[in-house]
Design a protein around this motif. Sequence first.
Motif, mmCIF file in Angstrom:
data_model
loop_
_atom_site.group_PDB
_atom_site.id
_atom_site.type_symbol
_atom_site.label_atom_id
_atom_site.label_comp_id
_atom_site.label_asym_id
_atom_site.label_seq_id
_atom_site.Cartn_x
_atom_site.Cartn_y
_atom_site.Cartn_z
ATOM 1 N N ILE A 196 27.009 33.258 39.521
ATOM 2 C CA ILE A 196 27.902 34.076 38.693
ATOM 3 C C ILE A 196 27.082 34.994 37.789
ATOM 4 O O ILE A 196 27.385 36.186 37.662
ATOM 5 C CB ILE A 196 28.855 33.185 37.870
ATOM 6 C CG1 ILE A 196 29.869 32.517 38.799
ATOM 7 C CG2 ILE A 196 29.572 34.003 36.789
ATOM 8 C CD1 ILE A 196 30.731 31.476 38.131
ATOM 9 N N GLU A 197 26.039 34.473 37.190
ATOM 10 C CA GLU A 197 25.186 35.297 36.319
ATOM 11 C C GLU A 197 24.554 36.446 37.109
ATOM 12 O O GLU A 197 24.496 37.582 36.616
ATOM 13 C CB GLU A 197 24.103 34.437 35.672
ATOM 14 C CG GLU A 197 24.627 33.507 34.605
ATOM 15 C CD GLU A 197 23.566 32.555 34.064
ATOM 16 O OE1 GLU A 197 22.364 32.761 34.336
ATOM 17 O OE2 GLU A 197 23.957 31.593 33.372
ATOM 18 N N GLN A 198 24.100 36.151 38.322
ATOM 19 C CA GLN A 198 23.514 37.210 39.148
ATOM 20 C C GLN A 198 24.587 38.229 39.532
ATOM 21 O O GLN A 198 24.340 39.433 39.529
ATOM 22 C CB GLN A 198 22.864 36.618 40.408
ATOM 23 C CG GLN A 198 22.123 37.637 41.250
ATOM 24 C CD GLN A 198 20.990 38.321 40.494
ATOM 25 O OE1 GLN A 198 20.199 37.681 39.816
ATOM 26 N NE2 GLN A 198 20.916 39.636 40.608
ATOM 27 N N GLY A 199 25.784 37.735 39.842
ATOM 28 C CA GLY A 199 26.894 38.631 40.142
ATOM 29 C C GLY A 199 27.211 39.531 38.966
ATOM 30 O O GLY A 199 27.486 40.729 39.144
ATOM 31 N N ASP A 200 27.154 38.981 37.767
ATOM 32 C CA ASP A 200 27.402 39.780 36.560
ATOM 33 C C ASP A 200 26.378 40.905 36.428
ATOM 34 O O ASP A 200 26.717 42.027 36.045
ATOM 35 C CB ASP A 200 27.363 38.897 35.313
ATOM 36 C CG ASP A 200 28.528 37.920 35.231
ATOM 37 O OD1 ASP A 200 29.495 38.047 36.008
ATOM 38 O OD2 ASP A 200 28.442 36.998 34.380
ATOM 39 N N LYS A 201 25.133 40.592 36.745
ATOM 40 C CA LYS A 201 24.090 41.635 36.670
ATOM 41 C C LYS A 201 24.397 42.763 37.647
ATOM 42 O O LYS A 201 24.317 43.943 37.296
ATOM 43 C CB LYS A 201 22.711 41.033 36.970
ATOM 44 C CG LYS A 201 22.203 40.140 35.861
ATOM 45 C CD LYS A 201 20.870 39.520 36.214
ATOM 46 C CE LYS A 201 20.438 38.516 35.146
ATOM 47 N NZ LYS A 201 19.224 37.808 35.499
ATOM 48 N N TYR A 202 24.750 42.388 38.866
ATOM 49 C CA TYR A 202 25.104 43.412 39.855
ATOM 50 C C TYR A 202 26.340 44.205 39.421
ATOM 51 O O TYR A 202 26.392 45.428 39.574
ATOM 52 C CB TYR A 202 25.341 42.788 41.232
ATOM 53 C CG TYR A 202 24.077 42.341 41.935
ATOM 54 C CD1 TYR A 202 22.964 43.170 42.045
ATOM 55 C CD2 TYR A 202 23.998 41.078 42.516
ATOM 56 C CE1 TYR A 202 21.814 42.769 42.699
ATOM 57 C CE2 TYR A 202 22.851 40.666 43.190
ATOM 58 C CZ TYR A 202 21.764 41.517 43.270
ATOM 59 O OH TYR A 202 20.630 41.109 43.930
ATOM 60 N N TYR A 203 27.329 43.492 38.892
ATOM 61 C CA TYR A 203 28.548 44.167 38.439
ATOM 62 C C TYR A 203 28.204 45.200 37.367
ATOM 63 O O TYR A 203 28.683 46.337 37.418
ATOM 64 C CB TYR A 203 29.551 43.146 37.886
ATOM 65 C CG TYR A 203 30.826 43.772 37.401
ATOM 66 C CD1 TYR A 203 31.878 44.019 38.272
ATOM 67 C CD2 TYR A 203 30.982 44.147 36.062
ATOM 68 C CE1 TYR A 203 33.054 44.612 37.837
ATOM 69 C CE2 TYR A 203 32.149 44.737 35.611
ATOM 70 C CZ TYR A 203 33.183 44.969 36.502
ATOM 71 O OH TYR A 203 34.332 45.569 36.063
ATOM 72 N N LYS B 211 27.222 43.686 46.177
ATOM 73 C CA LYS B 211 26.263 42.610 45.903
ATOM 74 C C LYS B 211 26.862 41.578 44.955
ATOM 75 O O LYS B 211 26.655 40.377 45.114
ATOM 76 C CB LYS B 211 24.968 43.180 45.318
ATOM 77 C CG LYS B 211 24.131 43.950 46.322
ATOM 78 C CD LYS B 211 22.860 44.470 45.672
ATOM 79 C CE LYS B 211 22.000 45.222 46.668
ATOM 80 N NZ LYS B 211 20.772 45.759 46.043
ATOM 81 N N ALA B 212 27.599 42.053 43.976
ATOM 82 C CA ALA B 212 28.259 41.137 43.035
ATOM 83 C C ALA B 212 29.261 40.255 43.781
ATOM 84 O O ALA B 212 29.330 39.047 43.544
ATOM 85 C CB ALA B 212 28.952 41.923 41.928
ATOM 86 N N LYS C 50 29.360 33.169 46.777
ATOM 87 C CA LYS C 50 28.454 32.011 46.850
ATOM 88 C C LYS C 50 28.845 30.966 45.803
ATOM 89 O O LYS C 50 28.830 29.768 46.080
ATOM 90 C CB LYS C 50 26.999 32.452 46.638
ATOM 91 C CG LYS C 50 26.428 33.253 47.788
ATOM 92 C CD LYS C 50 25.025 33.756 47.432
ATOM 93 C CE LYS C 50 24.493 34.724 48.467
ATOM 94 N NZ LYS C 50 23.186 35.300 48.059
ATOM 95 N N ALA C 51 29.186 31.434 44.618
ATOM 96 C CA ALA C 51 29.606 30.518 43.556
ATOM 97 C C ALA C 51 30.892 29.798 43.951
ATOM 98 O O ALA C 51 31.040 28.590 43.715
ATOM 99 C CB ALA C 51 29.805 31.289 42.250
ATOM 100 N N ILE C 52 31.802 30.518 44.574
ATOM 101 C CA ILE C 52 33.081 29.933 44.982
ATOM 102 C C ILE C 52 32.880 28.889 46.074
ATOM 103 O O ILE C 52 33.539 27.850 46.068
ATOM 104 C CB ILE C 52 34.056 31.041 45.427
ATOM 105 C CG1 ILE C 52 34.506 31.840 44.193
ATOM 106 C CG2 ILE C 52 35.242 30.466 46.190
ATOM 107 C CD1 ILE C 52 35.212 33.142 44.502
ATOM 108 N N VAL C 53 31.953 29.138 46.981
ATOM 109 C CA VAL C 53 31.665 28.146 48.027
ATOM 110 C C VAL C 53 31.192 26.846 47.388
ATOM 111 O O VAL C 53 31.602 25.756 47.791
ATOM 112 C CB VAL C 53 30.613 28.690 49.025
ATOM 113 C CG1 VAL C 53 30.075 27.591 49.917
ATOM 114 C CG2 VAL C 53 31.218 29.808 49.868
ATOM 115 N N SER D 8 38.060 35.352 39.217
ATOM 116 C CA SER D 8 38.461 36.459 38.358
ATOM 117 C C SER D 8 37.461 37.612 38.437
ATOM 118 O O SER D 8 37.841 38.785 38.549
ATOM 119 C CB SER D 8 38.590 35.964 36.917
ATOM 120 O OG SER D 8 39.037 36.999 36.085
ATOM 121 N N LYS D 9 36.190 37.283 38.393
ATOM 122 C CA LYS D 9 35.162 38.318 38.474
ATOM 123 C C LYS D 9 35.127 38.961 39.858
ATOM 124 O O LYS D 9 34.905 40.162 39.985
ATOM 125 C CB LYS D 9 33.810 37.730 38.093
ATOM 126 C CG LYS D 9 33.758 37.382 36.611
ATOM 127 C CD LYS D 9 32.448 36.786 36.193
ATOM 128 C CE LYS D 9 32.482 36.529 34.698
ATOM 129 N NZ LYS D 9 31.203 36.617 34.060
#
Length: 146
Positions: A46-53, A60-61, A67-70, A80-81
Amino acid sequence: MFKSLKTKFTNEQPHKAYLEETVSGKINGNAVEKKTSILKEANEYIEQGDKYYNEDEFEKAIDEYNKAIVLNPENAQAFSKLALCLRELERYQEAEKMYEKVLQIKPDDYLTYVELGILLQDQNRNREAQRNYKKALALKSGLVEE
């Protein structure tokens, strides 16, 4: 403590109950450690996704949030993100499904109703958007929706 150990040793097989409890405790402890590790890894995605977002790299996000959801399919934050990214890419139907998933996990999350309202408004589905805004307001203010 000594009383409980003494009670355990009065069985026909004195050490069996104690050993079973000890092994069970270790197995349960390992399960807790494993789950904690999985949740930590999901949060890292999620943190990495936030960076991409934040860098407007929505695809990429999306990959990171998926991946987090899996790893943790009950993580409302990841859904939500993911929905926000999908909305940015104008993939409205997919985003709507993600918001619905968030509401399955957290049915009283007023912010999700607001986000869903915005998504619906983006599609000129104003009546549906208004219903979601009213639901959000009712939840936020503690009022019962009529």
